[in-house]
Design a protein around this motif. Structure first.
Motif, PDB file in Angstrom:
ATOM      1  N   GLN A 244      32.644 -55.748  64.535  1.00  0.00           N
ATOM      2  CA  GLN A 244      33.006 -57.115  64.184  1.00  0.00           C
ATOM      3  C   GLN A 244      34.481 -57.394  64.456  1.00  0.00           C
ATOM      4  O   GLN A 244      34.843 -58.495  64.899  1.00  0.00           O
ATOM      5  CB  GLN A 244      32.690 -57.372  62.708  1.00  0.00           C
ATOM      6  N   SER A 245      35.336 -56.426  64.221  1.00  0.00           N
ATOM      7  CA  SER A 245      36.771 -56.619  64.456  1.00  0.00           C
ATOM      8  C   SER A 245      37.063 -56.903  65.922  1.00  0.00           C
ATOM      9  O   SER A 245      37.891 -57.775  66.251  1.00  0.00           O
ATOM     10  CB  SER A 245      37.550 -55.385  63.989  1.00  0.00           C
ATOM     11  N   HIS A 246      36.374 -56.166  66.799  1.00  0.00           N
ATOM     12  CA  HIS A 246      36.549 -56.388  68.241  1.00  0.00           C
ATOM     13  C   HIS A 246      36.095 -57.788  68.618  1.00  0.00           C
ATOM     14  O   HIS A 246      36.741 -58.496  69.410  1.00  0.00           O
ATOM     15  CB  HIS A 246      35.747 -55.335  69.017  1.00  0.00           C
ATOM     16  N   ARG A 249      38.715 -60.424  67.384  1.00  0.00           N
ATOM     17  CA  ARG A 249      39.918 -60.419  68.221  1.00  0.00           C
ATOM     18  C   ARG A 249      39.660 -61.111  69.548  1.00  0.00           C
ATOM     19  O   ARG A 249      40.475 -61.915  70.019  1.00  0.00           O
ATOM     20  CB  ARG A 249      40.394 -58.980  68.467  1.00  0.00           C
TER      21      ARG A 249
END
Length: 265
Positions: A244-246, A249
């Motif tokens: 999810q972080s990727h 971003r």
């Protein structure tokens, strides 16, 4: 049948930004039924449909419009809209005739540039985000983003004079948009040296392989993220991101918005 003056649209024009600089960004909402007859607009404009949908008719073609659709309108081009879903919301990038002349851009060249709908969609969102930021750098940023949008003059002809592996690569990448094929994997499928792909890819696609694939993924996520039950974790997985972080971003990089903020537009 009537012609709408600059920055006037049939729905409720909620906000108008940057209007003194030759480029106007008009945020338009449709909460109730509006005029469904033939009409046109004084200036050329590009519309990104964010929510809802409609059936748009023109003299020689019809469009079934849904969230994520991008359409170009020549100045004074007749069209009508029927069966509009409510609520609907559009972002309109309107360009004055003087601005087009000043930058030596014709309406036809702008239409050709916007044929790259994925890039156009992401640039419109970046322009819209700059309007919402509204700081000392936003006007210059909007002009730079618009120049980038209008500069893709040969998109429709990009496959007319190119090596015979370029179009199959285009189809392959668009078919496997939720995967992460490596350069070596693509070269084996296409039976072409990976060095050749690496060397010529930016010439025909206008960016690196990684940038192109990221654009495709974020483009697909724009529709998924509008669903009421959308989970960022599920969208990240469905679009082929590592986590999810990727996804967050990359979404911010490509659109200017954080996913949650985009959901609330």
């Amino acid at each position: 049948m009537y012609n709408l003056e600059k920055e006037i649209y049939l729905g409720n024009s909620k906000n108008v930004y940057n209007k003194s600089e030759g480029i106007s960004i008009i945020e338009t909402e449709y909460q109730n039924k509006v005029y469904e007859g033939w009409h046109s607009h004084e200036n050329a404009h590009i519309t990104l449909f964010l929510k809802g949908g409609t059936i748009e008719k023109r003299k020689k073609e019809n469009f079934s419009v849904s969230p994520g659709t991008v359409l170009f309108y020549h100045s004074d081009e007749l069209h009508l809209n029927q069966n509009t879903l409510f609520p609907s919301k559009n972002i309109n990038i309107e360009i004055s005739k003087n601005h087009l002349n000043e930058f030596d851009i014709t309406e036809e060249l702008l239409k050709i540039g916007t044929a790259n709908t994925v890039k156009t969609k992401l640039l419109i969102l970046k322009i819209y985000n700059e309007c919402l930021i509204g700081d000392a750098f936003s006007k210059d940023s909007i002009h730079m983003l618009f120049t980038d949008l209008a500069s893709n003059k040969n998109y429709l002809d990009q496959f007319s004079k190119c090596p015979n592996w370029v179009y199959p690569l285009y189809e392959l990448l668009n078919d496997c948009w939720n995967e992460n094929p490596s350069l070596n994997e693509l070269s084996k499928i296409l039976n072409i040296n990976p060095i050749s792909i690496s060397k010529h890819f930016p010439k025909y696609f206008g960016c690196t392989l990684g940038e192109y694939v990221r654009r495709l993924k974020i483009n697909r996520s724009l529709t998924l993220i509008q669903k009421p039950s959308a989970s960022l974790t599920e969208i990240s997985f469905e679009c082929g991101f590592a986590d999810q972080s990727h996804f967050i971003r990359t979404f911010k990089q490509q659109t200017g918005f954080l996913p949650k903020k985009f959901q609330n537009l």
